[in-house]
Design an enzyme around this catalytic site. Structure first.
Site, PDB file in Angstrom:
ATOM      1  N   PRO A 153       0.821  -1.220   0.000  1.00  0.00           N
ATOM      2  CA  PRO A 153       0.000   0.000   0.000  1.00  0.00           C
ATOM      3  C   PRO A 153       0.856   1.271   0.000  1.00  0.00           C
ATOM      4  CG  PRO A 153      -0.872  -1.582   1.574  1.00  0.00           C
ATOM      5  CD  PRO A 153       0.408  -2.165   1.057  1.00  0.00           C
ATOM      6  N   ARG A 200      10.450  -7.306 -18.202  1.00  0.00           N
ATOM      7  CA  ARG A 200       9.898  -6.138 -18.912  1.00  0.00           C
ATOM      8  C   ARG A 200       9.638  -6.357 -20.404  1.00  0.00           C
ATOM      9  NH1 ARG A 200      12.396  -1.597 -15.019  1.00  0.00           N
ATOM     10  NH2 ARG A 200      10.537  -1.495 -13.745  1.00  0.00           N
ATOM     11  N   ARG A 204     -17.166  -1.104 -43.279  1.00  0.00           N
ATOM     12  CA  ARG A 204     -18.158  -0.109 -42.858  1.00  0.00           C
ATOM     13  C   ARG A 204     -18.294   0.978 -43.933  1.00  0.00           C
ATOM     14  NH1 ARG A 204     -22.667   1.329 -40.189  1.00  0.00           N
ATOM     15  NH2 ARG A 204     -22.547   3.464 -39.373  1.00  0.00           N
ATOM     16  N   GLN A 207      -8.640   9.337 -45.941  1.00  0.00           N
ATOM     17  CA  GLN A 207      -7.271   9.359 -45.417  1.00  0.00           C
ATOM     18  C   GLN A 207      -7.239   9.402 -43.888  1.00  0.00           C
ATOM     19  OE1 GLN A 207      -4.606  12.319 -46.918  1.00  0.00           O
ATOM     20  NE2 GLN A 207      -4.408  11.340 -48.924  1.00  0.00           N
ATOM     21  N   LEU A 218     -14.216   2.346 -34.925  1.00  0.00           N
ATOM     22  CA  LEU A 218     -15.494   1.631 -34.939  1.00  0.00           C
ATOM     23  C   LEU A 218     -16.675   2.547 -34.604  1.00  0.00           C
ATOM     24  CD1 LEU A 218     -13.608  -0.970 -34.867  1.00  0.00           C
ATOM     25  CD2 LEU A 218     -15.508  -2.051 -33.679  1.00  0.00           C
ATOM     26  N   GLU A 247       4.228  -3.312 -13.498  1.00  0.00           N
ATOM     27  CA  GLU A 247       5.628  -3.601 -13.843  1.00  0.00           C
ATOM     28  C   GLU A 247       6.411  -2.298 -14.036  1.00  0.00           C
ATOM     29  OE1 GLU A 247       7.435  -6.722 -15.123  1.00  0.00           O
ATOM     30  OE2 GLU A 247       6.129  -7.584 -13.627  1.00  0.00           O
ATOM     31  N   GLU A 302       5.968   6.554 -16.119  1.00  0.00           N
ATOM     32  CA  GLU A 302       6.845   7.581 -15.537  1.00  0.00           C
ATOM     33  C   GLU A 302       8.108   6.932 -14.966  1.00  0.00           C
ATOM     34  OE1 GLU A 302       3.553   7.345 -14.917  1.00  0.00           O
ATOM     35  OE2 GLU A 302       2.895   9.092 -16.050  1.00  0.00           O
TER      36      GLU A 302
HETATM   37  C1  LIG Z   1      -3.933  -5.419 -12.355  1.00  0.00           C
HETATM   38  C2  LIG Z   1      -2.708  -5.233 -11.557  1.00  0.00           C
HETATM   39  C3  LIG Z   1      -1.853  -6.293 -11.366  1.00  0.00           C
HETATM   40  C4  LIG Z   1      -0.688  -6.141 -10.600  1.00  0.00           C
HETATM   41  N1  LIG Z   1       0.098  -7.232 -10.365  1.00  0.00           N
HETATM   42  C5  LIG Z   1       1.126  -7.113  -9.481  1.00  0.00           C
HETATM   43  C6  LIG Z   1       1.866  -8.262  -9.071  1.00  0.00           C
HETATM   44  O1  LIG Z   1       1.612  -9.392  -9.529  1.00  0.00           O
HETATM   45  N2  LIG Z   1       2.845  -8.112  -8.155  1.00  0.00           N
HETATM   46  C7  LIG Z   1       3.155  -6.893  -7.634  1.00  0.00           C
HETATM   47  O2  LIG Z   1       4.061  -6.831  -6.816  1.00  0.00           O
HETATM   48  N3  LIG Z   1       2.495  -5.774  -8.011  1.00  0.00           N
HETATM   49  C8  LIG Z   1       1.470  -5.863  -8.923  1.00  0.00           C
HETATM   50  N4  LIG Z   1       0.756  -4.734  -9.279  1.00  0.00           N
HETATM   51  C9  LIG Z   1       1.124  -3.440  -8.721  1.00  0.00           C
HETATM   52  C10 LIG Z   1       1.743  -2.492  -9.727  1.00  0.00           C
HETATM   53  O3  LIG Z   1       3.023  -2.934 -10.099  1.00  0.00           O
HETATM   54  C11 LIG Z   1       1.733  -1.093  -9.112  1.00  0.00           C
HETATM   55  O4  LIG Z   1       0.391  -0.662  -9.088  1.00  0.00           O
HETATM   56  C12 LIG Z   1       2.604  -0.100  -9.864  1.00  0.00           C
HETATM   57  O5  LIG Z   1       3.956  -0.417  -9.700  1.00  0.00           O
HETATM   58  C13 LIG Z   1       2.395   1.352  -9.438  1.00  0.00           C
HETATM   59  O6  LIG Z   1       2.439   1.490  -8.056  1.00  0.00           O
HETATM   60  P1  LIG Z   1       1.252   2.284  -7.313  1.00  0.00           P
HETATM   61  O7  LIG Z   1      -0.023   1.688  -7.776  1.00  0.00           O
HETATM   62  O8  LIG Z   1       1.510   2.279  -5.857  1.00  0.00           O
HETATM   63  O9  LIG Z   1       1.318   3.734  -7.880  1.00  0.00           O
HETATM   64  P2  LIG Z   1       2.215   5.020  -7.281  1.00  0.00           P
HETATM   65  O10 LIG Z   1       3.568   4.538  -7.075  1.00  0.00           O
HETATM   66  O11 LIG Z   1       1.424   5.506  -6.113  1.00  0.00           O
HETATM   67  O12 LIG Z   1       2.107   6.004  -8.460  1.00  0.00           O
HETATM   68  C14 LIG Z   1       1.040   6.926  -8.662  1.00  0.00           C
HETATM   69  C15 LIG Z   1       1.424   7.863  -9.798  1.00  0.00           C
HETATM   70  O13 LIG Z   1       2.573   8.637  -9.441  1.00  0.00           O
HETATM   71  C16 LIG Z   1       3.581   8.479 -10.398  1.00  0.00           C
HETATM   72  N5  LIG Z   1       4.903   8.551  -9.761  1.00  0.00           N
HETATM   73  C17 LIG Z   1       5.325   7.905  -8.660  1.00  0.00           C
HETATM   74  N6  LIG Z   1       6.602   8.205  -8.387  1.00  0.00           N
HETATM   75  C18 LIG Z   1       7.012   9.055  -9.347  1.00  0.00           C
HETATM   76  C19 LIG Z   1       8.246   9.706  -9.651  1.00  0.00           C
HETATM   77  N7  LIG Z   1       9.312   9.541  -8.886  1.00  0.00           N
HETATM   78  N8  LIG Z   1       8.297  10.521 -10.724  1.00  0.00           N
HETATM   79  C20 LIG Z   1       7.211  10.679 -11.516  1.00  0.00           C
HETATM   80  N9  LIG Z   1       6.021  10.076 -11.301  1.00  0.00           N
HETATM   81  C21 LIG Z   1       5.921   9.269 -10.240  1.00  0.00           C
HETATM   82  C22 LIG Z   1       3.330   7.123 -11.019  1.00  0.00           C
HETATM   83  O14 LIG Z   1       3.928   7.000 -12.285  1.00  0.00           O
HETATM   84  C23 LIG Z   1       1.818   7.109 -11.087  1.00  0.00           C
HETATM   85  O15 LIG Z   1       1.385   7.800 -12.211  1.00  0.00           O
HETATM   86  C24 LIG Z   1      -0.383  -4.881 -10.050  1.00  0.00           C
HETATM   87  C25 LIG Z   1      -1.250  -3.796 -10.265  1.00  0.00           C
HETATM   88  C26 LIG Z   1      -2.404  -3.973 -10.983  1.00  0.00           C
HETATM   89  C27 LIG Z   1      -3.340  -2.805 -11.142  1.00  0.00           C
END
Ligand SMILES: Cc1cc2nc3c(=O)[nH]c(=O)nc-3n(C[C@H](O)[C@H](O)[C@H](O)COP(=O)(O)OP(=O)(O)OC[C@H]3O[C@@H](n4cnc5c(N)ncnc54)[C@H](O)[C@@H]3O)c2cc1C
Length: 403
Positions: A131, A262, A287, A298, A358, A383, A387
């Site tokens: 979290p 990646r 369509r 175009q 579509l 992954e 950003e």
């Molecule tokens: C469907 C799904 C499957 C997933 N599966 C896995 C899994 O199997 N295992 C696992 O470990 N995780 C998993 N995740 C987690 C996922 O990797 C994270 O949600 C992701 O890395 C982003 O972290 P966050 O959600 O906490 O976003 P945050 O880190 O809170 O980011 C919020 C925003 O702030 C931006 N931000 C943050 N820091 C910076 C910075 N320094 N500079 C610029 N912008 C920044 C981010 O780019 C984003 O736009 C999954 C997520 C989803 C939704």
């Protein structure tokens, strides 16, 4: 050595084989499992029966010296349907973590258990995000404490958004062993099937990839044998000692997993983009408005030309990164991140364009581009967000600690 971009015969066969499964089994089931928002176990089982879901398949793909087998297979599978394909592929993330950080013995012990068998398929989960620690991996709060008396590690904490979290046979969990070292004080652990103290939340409701299970995972006094520390205690102690002396750690557990995965993730995005592009191309030819097929404008034809160009450009970046990763070339310009960044952004742009081509039909669930559009969005988020990929690339090319 000569340079060429043709796939070899084995890779072409692989592509055809996976495409056949994607077309015959995955694509027809896509809409149903998206609506149900449930893990498509029968489809996973079908994949296991033909040998597309299982450790032999993954190990074979990884052993391809060109590195292209996995991206090629992923593109075809995700061309079929993103949600189902993720339900089939989610396990690979756990396997990549074991493969990336584990000893040969740990590989042999745990990788097959991630998959189960065709009679009773299982899944694996890689749990790193928390979290309070998403993009900021170093903020990880989950702790691993070594109990010398019993030679066990005790894990406590909470993981967020884990693919297959809670329903997996094998969970790979990252945790901080020494919080004072930030991400360099982290390690990855296997949590064996049925270990008490690990509980998953109910399945989280999502925009896309709805067939794939995503859940939070709670770890409350989870005790795992010392042998579950990936890479072993000796290697960890050495790594921690180096980090304490201020030397650069060789590679960190979570980062290493991401590096390996990646380009393969980028290939998934390309599969979804290609599916949407092909659908839109056919639609545009058929369509008729103003007395002629809409593709004769175009505005539509050029949009399709751009979509195809972008998809091919993204694929080349993915193939390059996959080849570099497999052949231990250093990613001096963040090439792994480039591939995922480009593929993710292309998938979002192309699926959006497909919906546009579509028209109203594209907005309806009757046509798969609506689902593809929803599925594609995750590729700029998980992954490593777009950003964060840019951050990795910017740091690599500049040598500056960009923030
Ligand atoms: C469907 C799904 C499957 C997933 N599966 C896995 C899994 O199997 N295992 C696992 O470990 N995780 C998993 N995740 C987690 C996922 O990797 C994270 O949600 C992701 O890395 C982003 O972290 P966050 O959600 O906490 O976003 P945050 O880190 O809170 O980011 C919020 C925003 O702030 C931006 N931000 C943050 N820091 C910076 C910075 N320094 N500079 C610029 N912008 C920044 C981010 O780019 C984003 O736009 C999954 C997520 C989803 C939704």
């Amino acid at each position: 050595m000569e340079f060429w971009l043709d796939l070899n015969e084995e890779q072409q066969d692989l592509r055809e084989w996976v495409h056949g499964f994607a077309e015959g089994v995955v694509r027809p089931a896509g809409a149903e499992w998206d609506e149900r928002e449930e893990t498509p176990w029968p489809v996973i089982q079908e994949a296991a029966k033909i040998g597309l879901y299982g450790y032999e398949f993954l190990i074979n793909a990884w052993s391809d010296p060109t590195g292209l087998s996995l991206p090629v297979a992923n593109e075809e599978l995700f061309w079929g349907d993103g949600g189902i394909a993720m339900a089939i592929s989610g396990t690979a993330l756990a396997v990549a973590a074991i493969y990336g950080s584990g000893t040969p013995e740990q590989l042999v012990e745990w990788v097959p258990q991630c998959f189960g068998d065709a009679a009773e398929p299982k899944v694996g989960a890689f749990c790193s995000t928390e979290p309070e620690a998403g993009s900021d991996v170093a903020a990880m709060r989950t702790r691993a404490v070594y109990d010398e008396a019993s030679d066990e590690w005790v894990l406590d904490g909470q993981k967020a958004y884990a693919t297959n979290g809670g329903i997996a046979n094998v969970h790979v969990v990252t945790a901080s062993v020494d919080p004072s070292l930030g991400s360099r004080g982290q390690a990855a652990f296997v949590v064996p099937p049925g270990t008490p103290g690990l509980v998953g939340s109910k399945k989280l409701k999502k925009l896309g990839l709805r067939a794939s299970h995503t859940a939070d995972v709670f770890l409350d006094g989870v005790r795992v044998p010392g042998s579950c520390l990936l890479g072993g205690k000796e290697a960890l102690d050495e790594r921690l000692a180096r980090a304490r002396e201020g030397q650069r750690a060789i590679r960190q557990a979570a980062m290493r997993t991401f590096e390996l995965s990646r380009p393969a993730v980028g290939a998934q995005a390309i599969g979804i983009a290609r599916a949407a592009y092909e659908y839109a191309l056919e639609y545009a030819k058929n369509r008729v408005q103003f007395g002629r097929p809409i593709i004769e404008n175009q505005a539509i034809a050029f949009a399709l030309a751009d979509m195809k160009t972008e998809i091919d450009a993204a694929r080349l970046l993915v193939w390059r990164a996959a080849w570099m990763g497999r052949n231990d070339r250093p990613f001096t310009s963040g090439e792994g991140s480039m591939s995922k960044l480009k593929a993710g952004e292309v998938a979002v742009a192309v699926t959006e364009k497909a919906v546009q081509i579509l028209g109203g039909a594209g907005y309806l669930r009757e046509h798969p581009v609506e689902r593809m559009f929803r599925d594609a969005k995750i590729y700029t988020i998980f992954e490593g967000t777009s950003e964060i990929q840019r951050l990795v690339i910017a740091r690599a090319i500049s040598g500056v600690q960009i923030r």
